[in-house]
Scaffold this motif. Structure first.
Motif, PDB file in Angstrom:
ATOM      1  N   VAL A 184      -8.171  -7.100   4.767  1.00  0.00           N
ATOM      2  CA  VAL A 184      -8.584  -6.003   3.928  1.00  0.00           C
ATOM      3  C   VAL A 184      -8.759  -5.232   2.122  1.00  0.00           C
ATOM      4  N   PRO A 185      -9.003  -5.296   1.397  1.00  0.00           N
ATOM      5  CA  PRO A 185      -9.288  -5.317  -0.088  1.00  0.00           C
ATOM      6  C   PRO A 185      -8.765  -3.885  -0.200  1.00  0.00           C
ATOM      7  N   LEU A 186      -7.977  -2.882  -0.952  1.00  0.00           N
ATOM      8  CA  LEU A 186      -6.991  -1.805  -1.108  1.00  0.00           C
ATOM      9  C   LEU A 186      -7.711  -1.023  -0.792  1.00  0.00           C
ATOM     10  N   LEU A 187      -9.214  -0.625  -1.755  1.00  0.00           N
ATOM     11  CA  LEU A 187      -9.514   0.060  -1.642  1.00  0.00           C
ATOM     12  C   LEU A 187     -11.189   0.534  -0.338  1.00  0.00           C
ATOM     13  N   SER A 188     -11.090  -0.707   0.606  1.00  0.00           N
ATOM     14  CA  SER A 188     -11.668  -1.042   1.680  1.00  0.00           C
ATOM     15  C   SER A 188     -10.688  -0.015   2.588  1.00  0.00           C
ATOM     16  N   THR A 189      -9.472  -0.924   2.727  1.00  0.00           N
ATOM     17  CA  THR A 189      -8.491   0.251   3.636  1.00  0.00           C
ATOM     18  C   THR A 189      -8.543   1.494   3.086  1.00  0.00           C
ATOM     19  N   ALA A 190      -8.393   2.095   2.111  1.00  0.00           N
ATOM     20  CA  ALA A 190      -8.652   3.757   2.178  1.00  0.00           C
ATOM     21  C   ALA A 190      -9.016   4.326   2.135  1.00  0.00           C
ATOM     22  N   GLN A 198      -7.086  17.768   1.714  1.00  0.00           N
ATOM     23  CA  GLN A 198      -6.904  15.990   1.105  1.00  0.00           C
ATOM     24  C   GLN A 198      -6.623  15.555   2.506  1.00  0.00           C
ATOM     25  N   TYR A 199      -7.009  14.510   2.592  1.00  0.00           N
ATOM     26  CA  TYR A 199      -6.974  13.242   3.510  1.00  0.00           C
ATOM     27  C   TYR A 199      -6.331  11.906   2.895  1.00  0.00           C
ATOM     28  N   SER A 200      -5.956  11.195   2.632  1.00  0.00           N
ATOM     29  CA  SER A 200      -5.611   9.907   2.207  1.00  0.00           C
ATOM     30  C   SER A 200      -3.970   8.961   3.477  1.00  0.00           C
ATOM     31  N   ILE A 201      -4.129   8.188   3.332  1.00  0.00           N
ATOM     32  CA  ILE A 201      -2.422   7.152   3.359  1.00  0.00           C
ATOM     33  C   ILE A 201      -1.638   7.690   2.071  1.00  0.00           C
ATOM     34  N   PHE A 202      -1.524   7.632   1.886  1.00  0.00           N
ATOM     35  CA  PHE A 202      -0.332   8.675   1.501  1.00  0.00           C
ATOM     36  C   PHE A 202      -0.171  10.353   1.608  1.00  0.00           C
ATOM     37  N   ILE A 223     -14.478  17.581   5.210  1.00  0.00           N
ATOM     38  CA  ILE A 223     -14.539  16.468   4.454  1.00  0.00           C
ATOM     39  C   ILE A 223     -13.551  16.145   3.245  1.00  0.00           C
ATOM     40  N   ALA A 224     -13.285  15.106   3.517  1.00  0.00           N
ATOM     41  CA  ALA A 224     -11.512  14.084   2.910  1.00  0.00           C
ATOM     42  C   ALA A 224     -11.616  14.429   1.630  1.00  0.00           C
ATOM     43  N   ARG A 225     -10.921  14.583   1.282  1.00  0.00           N
ATOM     44  CA  ARG A 225     -10.935  14.855  -0.143  1.00  0.00           C
ATOM     45  C   ARG A 225     -10.151  13.904  -1.153  1.00  0.00           C
ATOM     46  N   GLY A 226      -9.886  13.586  -2.343  1.00  0.00           N
ATOM     47  CA  GLY A 226      -9.071  12.542  -2.285  1.00  0.00           C
ATOM     48  C   GLY A 226      -8.097  11.153  -2.076  1.00  0.00           C
ATOM     49  N   PRO A 227      -9.284  10.379  -1.068  1.00  0.00           N
ATOM     50  CA  PRO A 227      -9.446   9.783   0.151  1.00  0.00           C
ATOM     51  C   PRO A 227      -8.127   8.507  -0.715  1.00  0.00           C
ATOM     52  N   VAL A 228      -8.880   8.125  -1.941  1.00  0.00           N
ATOM     53  CA  VAL A 228      -8.060   6.874  -2.631  1.00  0.00           C
ATOM     54  C   VAL A 228      -6.573   7.551  -3.225  1.00  0.00           C
ATOM     55  N   ALA A 229      -6.212   8.271  -3.022  1.00  0.00           N
ATOM     56  CA  ALA A 229      -4.572   9.348  -3.694  1.00  0.00           C
ATOM     57  C   ALA A 229      -4.937   8.890  -5.346  1.00  0.00           C
ATOM     58  N   ARG A 230      -5.577   9.436  -6.054  1.00  0.00           N
ATOM     59  CA  ARG A 230      -5.571  10.078  -7.618  1.00  0.00           C
ATOM     60  C   ARG A 230      -5.517   8.513  -8.537  1.00  0.00           C
ATOM     61  N   GLY A 231      -6.188   7.472  -7.001  1.00  0.00           N
ATOM     62  CA  GLY A 231      -6.580   5.624  -8.043  1.00  0.00           C
ATOM     63  C   GLY A 231      -4.942   5.232  -7.202  1.00  0.00           C
ATOM     64  N   LEU A 232      -4.461   5.356  -6.686  1.00  0.00           N
ATOM     65  CA  LEU A 232      -3.445   4.611  -6.310  1.00  0.00           C
ATOM     66  C   LEU A 232      -3.742   3.635  -4.848  1.00  0.00           C
ATOM     67  N   LEU A 233      -4.580   3.735  -4.220  1.00  0.00           N
ATOM     68  CA  LEU A 233      -5.611   3.161  -3.102  1.00  0.00           C
ATOM     69  C   LEU A 233      -6.616   2.189  -3.851  1.00  0.00           C
ATOM     70  N   THR A 234      -6.333   1.930  -5.640  1.00  0.00           N
ATOM     71  CA  THR A 234      -7.535   0.895  -6.108  1.00  0.00           C
ATOM     72  C   THR A 234      -6.781   0.232  -6.504  1.00  0.00           C
ATOM     73  N   GLU A 240     -20.238   1.936  -7.666  1.00  0.00           N
ATOM     74  CA  GLU A 240     -20.721   0.492  -7.107  1.00  0.00           C
ATOM     75  C   GLU A 240     -19.777  -0.266  -6.154  1.00  0.00           C
ATOM     76  N   GLU A 241     -18.396   0.018  -6.855  1.00  0.00           N
ATOM     77  CA  GLU A 241     -17.144  -0.426  -6.881  1.00  0.00           C
ATOM     78  C   GLU A 241     -17.162   0.486  -5.110  1.00  0.00           C
ATOM     79  N   ILE A 242     -17.022   1.231  -5.039  1.00  0.00           N
ATOM     80  CA  ILE A 242     -17.293   2.445  -4.083  1.00  0.00           C
ATOM     81  C   ILE A 242     -18.131   2.260  -2.468  1.00  0.00           C
ATOM     82  N   VAL A 243     -18.725   1.842  -2.921  1.00  0.00           N
ATOM     83  CA  VAL A 243     -20.063   1.446  -2.287  1.00  0.00           C
ATOM     84  C   VAL A 243     -19.677  -0.082  -1.355  1.00  0.00           C
TER      85      VAL A 243
END
Length: 300
Positions: free
Chosen positions: A239-245, A172-176, A196-207, A269-272
């Motif tokens: 930079v948008p939040l998801l892009s930042t994450a 697990q690796y993210s800003i949080f 391999i970074a799982r949880g990069p958007v921290a359960r949706g907090l970085l969207t 599509e949002e992620i890509v």
């Protein structure tokens, strides 16, 4: 989409991979559409596990990837063994179980080999030499190309780095959750092992939907108020939040791929699309000044 070498292996994985855990077996059509769209958008790394939905997740992924096997990097995990009554599972890193479980995973995934087989956890009390022996034998038998572990435990990671030929560590690796930065990222990079970074958007907090995701007890060592404060600071960046994450974790030289989950084509599509925008070095350093530099307290 850019691809990175996974450790010292011959595998090159897309910077955005797809964590398939969120797919439900009764939504085969939706899951298939997401996987097909992911491939069309340049994603080639797909990760699942035999634990997810009693193996039905592997069946869904295998069916969706039928006919596309040569174009993708397929990963699954082993070690969590469902009890006979399916009311829970127990940990089994034994050689005998791993060598039996891999054949069941291959059957569900409709393939005769795995690109990456990962130990799904682990403790320092495990029979680690026996576990490594199982993976090494599977590699020689041609059932797996490479192996890795999924762990956030420093003592386990260091032991496998010392004793085995792992090419990756999923963590697990993210800003949080910046815990990998303190001691794991440089250590693994020096040993030519990728993250391999799982949880990069921290359960949706970085969207953009973060306000619906905040819970009363916060996130890890962040209180609810601290979560909200940090997100509001990050939102002041252009930079948008998801892009930042996504950009935050992918700018680490040790991270080969980040694997957010996507339940729908729209989410994918949002992620890509978010992947296209990146942080500057200055913006990343600003985030590091705002976010907690937490460390792993246990498993020494």
């Amino acid at each position: 989409m850019k691809q990175n070498q996974l450790g010292k292996s011959e595998l090159f994985v897309s910077e955005i991979g797809l964590g398939c855990m969120s797919f439900q077996s009764e939504q085969q059509q939706t899951g298939t559409r997401v996987i097909e769209e992911a491939i069309d958008r340049g994603i080639n790394f797909f990760d699942t596990a035999d634990l997810y939905e009693y193996g039905l997740n592997e069946q869904l992924v295998g069916s969706a990837l039928k006919g596309k096997r040569q174009d993708i990097i397929l990963a699954t995990k082993v070690g969590n063994r469902w009890n006979e009554d399916k009311q829970g599972w127990h940990w089994d890193p034994s050689k005998s179980y791993i060598k039996t479980a891999v054949k069941e995973s291959l059957q569900r995934l409709q393939t005769d080999y795995l690109d990456l087989y990962q130990l799904h956890g682990g403790t320092i009390e495990d029979p680690i030499d026996e576990t490594i022996e199982a993976f090494e034998e599977l590699q020689k038998e041609g059932l797996i190309r490479y192996y890795g572990i999924s762990s956030i435990r420093p003592n386990v990671i260091r032991e496998y780095t010392k004793k085995s030929n792992i090419v990756s560590v999923m963590m697990q690796y993210s800003i949080f959750d910046r815990r990998p930065e303190e001691e794991m990222l440089n250590f693994l990079h020096e040993n030519e092992i990728s993250v391999i970074a799982r949880g990069p958007v921290a359960r949706g907090l970085l969207t953009d939907k973060w306000q619906k995701k905040v819970v009363e007890n916060g996130y890890l060592d962040y209180s609810k108020a601290e979560v909200e404060t940090l997100i509001e600071k990050i939102e002041t960046l252009p930079v948008p939040l998801l892009s930042t994450a996504l950009s935050y974790v992918l700018t680490s030289k040790t991270v080969a791929t980040a694997i957010p989950g996507a339940r729908t084509v729209e989410q994918l599509e949002e992620i890509v699309n978010a992947y296209e925008e990146t942080l500057s070095n200055e913006q990343r350093e600003q985030i590091k000044a705002w976010a907690k530099a937490s460390v792993y307290e246990a498993h020494r």
